[in-house]
Design a protein around this motif. Sequence first.
Motif, mmCIF file in Angstrom:
data_model
loop_
_atom_site.group_PDB
_atom_site.id
_atom_site.type_symbol
_atom_site.label_atom_id
_atom_site.label_comp_id
_atom_site.label_asym_id
_atom_site.label_seq_id
_atom_site.Cartn_x
_atom_site.Cartn_y
_atom_site.Cartn_z
ATOM 1 N N LEU A 163 -8.390 -8.452 -2.946
ATOM 2 C CA LEU A 163 -7.676 -7.177 -2.804
ATOM 3 C C LEU A 163 -8.377 -6.292 -1.770
ATOM 4 O O LEU A 163 -7.731 -5.664 -0.925
ATOM 5 C CB LEU A 163 -7.631 -6.490 -4.164
ATOM 6 C CG LEU A 163 -6.489 -5.549 -4.481
ATOM 7 C CD1 LEU A 163 -5.136 -6.137 -4.123
ATOM 8 C CD2 LEU A 163 -6.528 -5.187 -5.964
ATOM 9 N N VAL B 167 -2.702 0.190 -4.375
ATOM 10 C CA VAL B 167 -3.039 -0.390 -5.676
ATOM 11 C C VAL B 167 -2.915 0.669 -6.762
ATOM 12 O O VAL B 167 -3.308 1.829 -6.565
ATOM 13 C CB VAL B 167 -4.470 -0.981 -5.649
ATOM 14 C CG1 VAL B 167 -4.871 -1.491 -7.022
ATOM 15 C CG2 VAL B 167 -4.563 -2.103 -4.615
ATOM 16 N N ASP C 97 -3.469 1.312 -11.057
ATOM 17 C CA ASP C 97 -4.065 0.792 -12.281
ATOM 18 C C ASP C 97 -3.809 1.798 -13.401
ATOM 19 O O ASP C 97 -3.461 2.949 -13.147
ATOM 20 C CB ASP C 97 -5.571 0.545 -12.084
ATOM 21 C CG ASP C 97 -6.099 -0.542 -13.001
ATOM 22 O OD1 ASP C 97 -5.992 -0.374 -14.237
ATOM 23 O OD2 ASP C 97 -6.605 -1.565 -12.497
ATOM 24 N N SER D 14 -9.390 -0.095 -14.311
ATOM 25 C CA SER D 14 -9.753 -0.604 -12.987
ATOM 26 C C SER D 14 -11.087 -1.345 -12.988
ATOM 27 O O SER D 14 -11.291 -2.247 -12.177
ATOM 28 C CB SER D 14 -9.771 0.533 -11.964
ATOM 29 O OG SER D 14 -10.754 1.488 -12.317
ATOM 30 N N THR E 215 -9.791 -3.795 -9.875
ATOM 31 C CA THR E 215 -9.197 -3.051 -8.765
ATOM 32 C C THR E 215 -10.135 -1.926 -8.307
ATOM 33 O O THR E 215 -9.883 -1.277 -7.291
ATOM 34 C CB THR E 215 -7.841 -2.424 -9.150
ATOM 35 O OG1 THR E 215 -8.044 -1.498 -10.227
ATOM 36 C CG2 THR E 215 -6.821 -3.478 -9.557
#
Lengths: 312, 279
Positions: A15, A27, A29, A33, A38
């Motif tokens: 990512l 992105v 979340d 995370s 992420t």
Amino acid sequence: MSSMIATRDAYGEILAELGAENENIVVLDADLSGSTKTAGFAKSFPKRFFNMGIAEANMIGTAAGLAAAGKIPFASTFAIFAVGRAWEQVRQSVAYPRANVKIVATHSGVTVGEDGGSHQSVEDIAIMRAVPNMTVIVPADGIETKLAIRAAAAYNGPVYVRLGRNKVPTIFDENYRFVIGKGVQLRAGTDLTFIGTGLMTAQALAAAEKLSEAGISARVIHLSTIKPIDEEIIVAAARETGAIVTAEEHSVVGGLGGAVAEVLCDRFPAPLKRVGLNDRFGTSGKADELLKYFGLMPDDLVEAAKEVLQRK
Amino acid sequence: MKARIEELKEKARSLRIDIVRTLHHSKSGHTGGSLSVIDMLTVLYYYKMNHDPKNPKWAGRDRLVLSKGHAAPAQYVALADCGYFPKEDLKMLRQLGGHLQGHPDSKGTPGIEVCTGSLGQGLSMAVGMALGLRLDSSSSRVYAVLGDGELQEGQIWEATMAASHYKLDNLCILIDANGLQIDGEVAKIMGVEPVADKFSSFGCHVVEIDGHDLQAIIKALDDAESIKGQPVAIVARTVKGKGVSFFENKASYHGVTPSDEELPKALECLGESCNGGEK
């Protein structure tokens, strides 16, 4: 055994790479995370990361809106919440308009472990597979995860990627070419075929090795894309080996086993044994204990193979 | 400005006629909520929003999300009148083979941004659009039109929280508060008041207006652009079925269309005779 890496860790790494390559990638979340990994992207690209709090329905809808604005959103949380809590948002706001949203769910299956049955998603493949326009991918290891995420980013449309919490063995090498919708044969065999997905493919490889010691030749196919499913590789396996065992860390209802059963019934009926959770919820325990408890070990696949061979 | 408002009034009247005729023809669809929201949509499409019917995907356009998607007929007649697609298409509303689905569908209908109709979901998508537009440093604005019954959906409050958290001053929420839902009065089914206080406490700049007063709608939308650092919520008090006396304030006309007998009477209420000529 080769190196071990959790698919969620591989997700976090790819990512961040993709974020540097393509500024349209954003992105989202839902307060997980650190767990979904992420957080790395969030640190590198804070303006393109949106923590939506513990509100998964809104996270999925917001992702759809970002897609409508031309972004490529990756929305992550645990599988149980992405697919369970936000199912209708996934259907209406993402799949129905064919929005370019990538739902990457971690902590799928029983290997979530100690958190228990409430947090162990064992029906998400079935649910996502039933939704039109949805692509469903369950990578086996870190290498495949990275390739699948890259492919998902390049594909225009909704994708569900199912990842896990724990380290799993690496079964692919850098030469592996991942293609959405294509299964891959990992081991040749003539007596029966194991079709695995996710971490169960490694278990199937171990089972095939055990069977070879007993003089049984088992083919091993890895199907990471559950939808659209690679019908040809399944039909060829049924035709050439005459018996199939599916292996998934998921309910036997509607997941990989269900999908393979549909293809076999339609195209080339053959004896099939579905290995997975037998229509039951998970429970608390250590991940490796749970794989044993629910019958997802290589020895369980060996038993399934022997059973299905008797039906040939 | 006065002449402009008269023009908009006439436009709203003619769109109401289109709604009634379209729903009479389709024999299926939501009459009451389409008539309550049409004044706001008129001001949005014919006064406020930057948009180009010949280029529906123009990057510089403002976006409208009709979260109360059952009022699709109101949006469809406006889109057709603006020139997004031929008015002839309205005859295929809700029919197999037509692009005008029962609820807005971005896949087939020019001018529709997202798929809505499952209540509670549109505002989240509007939030996503507003975030995306801001990332692109776009000056485009996003308008999300909600129903008051829809406020019973928890997702609306998740989305409002997020809009406020992310200081989305390019997002304007309009609530078509007609006080009725399918089963009856909102206040009796599941009270949502005080709506203005709720949006205010969730971090929105709130104004409350008469949702059929075009001047008030214009002012609220104009003023909204000067609010910085927070989303705006316009609570528009409306009358379900507005413009057709025997539809007004009747929950029973939520999802019922004008019958053959009702059509001429409805058109008469709107200052139109049944054969289409001005009265």
